[in-house]
Design a protein around this motif. Structure first.
Motif, PDB file in Angstrom:
ATOM      1  N   ASN A 102       0.829  -1.205   0.000  1.00  0.00           N
ATOM      2  CA  ASN A 102       0.000   0.000   0.000  1.00  0.00           C
ATOM      3  C   ASN A 102       0.862   1.252   0.000  1.00  0.00           C
ATOM      4  O   ASN A 102       0.554   2.241  -0.676  1.00  0.00           O
ATOM      5  N   THR A 103       1.937   1.235   0.775  1.00  0.00           N
ATOM      6  CA  THR A 103       2.817   2.402   0.858  1.00  0.00           C
ATOM      7  C   THR A 103       3.412   2.714  -0.510  1.00  0.00           C
ATOM      8  O   THR A 103       3.507   3.891  -0.897  1.00  0.00           O
ATOM      9  N   ALA A 104       3.782   1.698  -1.251  1.00  0.00           N
ATOM     10  CA  ALA A 104       4.342   1.903  -2.593  1.00  0.00           C
ATOM     11  C   ALA A 104       3.323   2.527  -3.536  1.00  0.00           C
ATOM     12  O   ALA A 104       3.685   3.229  -4.488  1.00  0.00           O
ATOM     13  N   ARG A 105       2.022   2.289  -3.247  1.00  0.00           N
ATOM     14  CA  ARG A 105       0.953   2.870  -4.069  1.00  0.00           C
ATOM     15  C   ARG A 105       0.436   4.180  -3.489  1.00  0.00           C
ATOM     16  O   ARG A 105      -0.590   4.692  -3.917  1.00  0.00           O
ATOM     17  N   ASP A 106       1.148   4.716  -2.477  1.00  0.00           N
ATOM     18  CA  ASP A 106       0.731   5.950  -1.808  1.00  0.00           C
ATOM     19  C   ASP A 106      -0.667   5.790  -1.202  1.00  0.00           C
ATOM     20  O   ASP A 106      -1.524   6.669  -1.294  1.00  0.00           O
ATOM     21  N   THR A 107      -0.879   4.644  -0.545  1.00  0.00           N
ATOM     22  CA  THR A 107      -2.167   4.340   0.087  1.00  0.00           C
ATOM     23  C   THR A 107      -1.950   4.042   1.566  1.00  0.00           C
ATOM     24  O   THR A 107      -1.065   3.261   1.924  1.00  0.00           O
ATOM     25  N   GLU A 108      -2.745   4.654   2.414  1.00  0.00           N
ATOM     26  CA  GLU A 108      -2.610   4.457   3.852  1.00  0.00           C
ATOM     27  C   GLU A 108      -3.040   3.049   4.266  1.00  0.00           C
ATOM     28  O   GLU A 108      -3.911   2.439   3.654  1.00  0.00           O
ATOM     29  N   THR A 109      -2.409   2.568   5.339  1.00  0.00           N
ATOM     30  CA  THR A 109      -2.745   1.281   5.947  1.00  0.00           C
ATOM     31  C   THR A 109      -2.888   1.492   7.449  1.00  0.00           C
ATOM     32  O   THR A 109      -2.161   2.296   8.035  1.00  0.00           O
TER      33      THR A 109
END
Length: 379
Positions: free
Chosen positions: A214-221
Motif C-alpha cells: 500500500n505504501t508503494a501505491r501511496d495508500t494508507e494502511t
C-alpha cells in the motif's frame, strides 16, 4: 511524641470514586462502541480480581456501573430495537457489577481496619521504646566501626491506584522511553494517571512490512494495537489488520463485528492504533483526531502511532490532551476540517515503553492477525 494521623476510610473511598466519574455521553460515538467499552472494562475487572488487586478492581467496576447506569441510557440510540439484545445482556452485567462493587467495598474496609490496627500497634511500640531510658552509646573507633541505625518503622498505607513506576518491568525486561520530540504543535503529555503501554520492539517494522505494498501505491494502511493487561501494565501483543479501504490521506475500516469477534476469541483488549502517512509528514490530521478520540474514550491510555517512512521524523506516538478530548467531544463534523481551537489538542505520549530482552528471556515479538480479504490470517 508525634501522633499518628490516618486517612479515614470514607476519604479513601472518595478518592477511589473520584477516579470513576460519570461521563457525559457523546452521540457522535455509535452506541455499539459504548457497549464495547463496557466489555473492555469487564476484561480489566477480571484481571484485577485475579491478581487480588481490589483497589484497582473497585475503580474499574465503579466505572462499569456508572457507564451502564448513567452514560449509555442517555445515548440517542439506546431505545432503538436493534440494540435490545445488548440492552438485556448488559442489564445482567450491571446487576452483577453492583454486587461485585459491594463485595469489593467490604474487602477494602476489612483491609483498611487491619492496617489501622497494625499502625496503632506500631505507634504504641514506638512510644514505649521512646520512654525507655537511653543507654550511653560507645564511641566508634573509626568510621567503618559505626553501628548501623535501626530501620525506621512505618505502617503500610492504603494505596490509591496510580500509574506504575515505568522505570522497570516486573519480568526484568529493560525499557526505554518511546517518543519523537521536536514536533510543531505537540505538547508533552503528563502520564501521572495513565498506565504504562508496553510495545514489542518489532511492532513498527512488522507493521511497515505488512503495509509496504500500500505504501508503494501511496495508500494508507492501519492496524489495531491489541493485547493484555498484567500487574497494571498494558502489553501490546497483536497487530490486527481489519478490513479497510485506503487513499493517500485516509484509511477507512470495515467489519467491526469480525474485529470484535477476533479480539474476544483471544481475550484481547484495544490499546490504540497504528497507521501510515505514505507521503505526508508525521502528525494527526483532523480525521485522525476523531479516530483517536473514539479509541481514547474507550481506553484513556490508547495511543496513535503514525509511520511516515518518506519524511523525518518518520514516526510518532501520540495521545489527545485533556483539551483535545473536550474539543473533540463537542465536534460533530466529519471529513477534514479545522477545529475552533487547534492548539494543543494532542501531544507526544509519555506513557509508552518498548520491551527489550531480559537476563533470561528474549525480547517479545509482535503477533499479527490479518482480517483483510475476508479470511483471518495469523502469524
Amino acid at each position: 511524641t508525634k501522633r499518628l494521623t490516618m486517612l479515614s476510610f470514607s476519604d479513601y473511598l472518595r478518592q477511589l470514586d473520584a477516579q470513576a466519574p460519570v461521563r457525559e455521553v457523546s452521540n457522535s460515538i455509535p452506541l455499539h462502541r459504548y457497549y464495547r467499552i463496557a466489555q473492555e472494562l469487564c476484561h480489566q475487572r477480571d484481571v484485577y480480581l485475579a491478581e487480588d488487586n481490589d483497589a484497582h478492581a473497585y475503580v474499574v467496576v465503579k466505572k462499569l456501573v456508572n457507564l451502564l447506569l448513567f452514560t449509555i441510557p442517555e445515548h440517542n440510540a439506546y431505545k432503538q430495537k436493534r440494540y435490545q439484545p445488548e440492552k438485556l445482556r448488559y442489564a445482567r452485567v450491571r446487576k452483577e457489577a453492583v454486587k461485585q462493587l459491594e463485595s469489593i467495598h467490604e474487602r477494602l474496609k476489612m483491609f483498611y481496619d487491619e492496617q489501622v490496627l497494625k499502625a496503632q500497634q506500631e505507634q504504641r511500640a514506638k512510644e514505649q521504646q521512646q520512654r525507655k531510658p537511653e543507654e550511653p552509646k560507645p564511641q566508634p573507633k573509626s568510621e567503618s566501626d559505626k553501628p548501623r541505625l535501626p530501620a525506621s518503622q512505618s505502617w503500610l498505607n492504603l494505596r490509591i491506584p496510580e500509574a506504575q513506576d515505568s522505570s522497570g518491568d516486573e519480568d526484568g525486561d529493560e525499557e526505554k522511553k518511546y517518543h519523537v520530540g521536536g514536533l510543531s504543535g505537540g505538547v508533552v503529555m503528563p502520564d501521572a494517571s495513565l498506565r504504562t503501554v508496553m510495545l514489542p520492539p518489532d511492532t513498527q517494522s512488522v507493521f511497515l512490512e505488512y503495509a509496504k505494498e500500500n505504501t508503494a501505491r501511496d495508500t494508507e494502511t492501519c492496524a489495531i494495537l491489541a493485547g493484555t493487561m498484567k500487574k497494571n501494565k498494558l502489553y501490546v501483543t497483536h497487530l490486527i489488520f481489519p478490513e479497510q479501504e485506503g487513499s493517500p490521506n485516509t484509511c477507512v475500516t470495515h467489519g467491526e463485528e469480525a474485529l470484535f469477534e477476533a479480539q474476544e476469541k483471544l481475550s484481547l483488549m484495544t490499546f490504540g492504533w497504528i497507521h501510515t502517512h505514505p507521503s505526508q509528514t508525521c502528525f494527526l490530521s483532523s480525521v485522525d483526531l476523531h479516530s483517536q478520540y473514539c479509541y481514547q474514550v474507550m481506553m484513556p491510555e490508547a495511543i496513535a502511532i503514525v509511520m511516515a517512512p518518506s519524511k523525518k521524523p518518520d514516526r510518532g506516538t501520540f495521545t489527545l490532551s485533556p483539551k483535545g478530548m473536550d474539543v473533540l467531544s463537542k465536534c460533530n463534523r466529519s471529513g477534514f476540517h479545522k477545529h475552533y481551537d487547534n492548539e494543543g489538542l494532542y501531544g507526544i505520549a509519555q506513557h509508552v515503553r518498548v520491551q527489550k530482552k531480559g537476563l533470561l528471556s528474549s525480547a517479545p515479538k509482535i503477533k499479527v492477525l490479518d482480517l483483510r480479504g475476508g479470511a483471518a490470517k495469523a502469524t
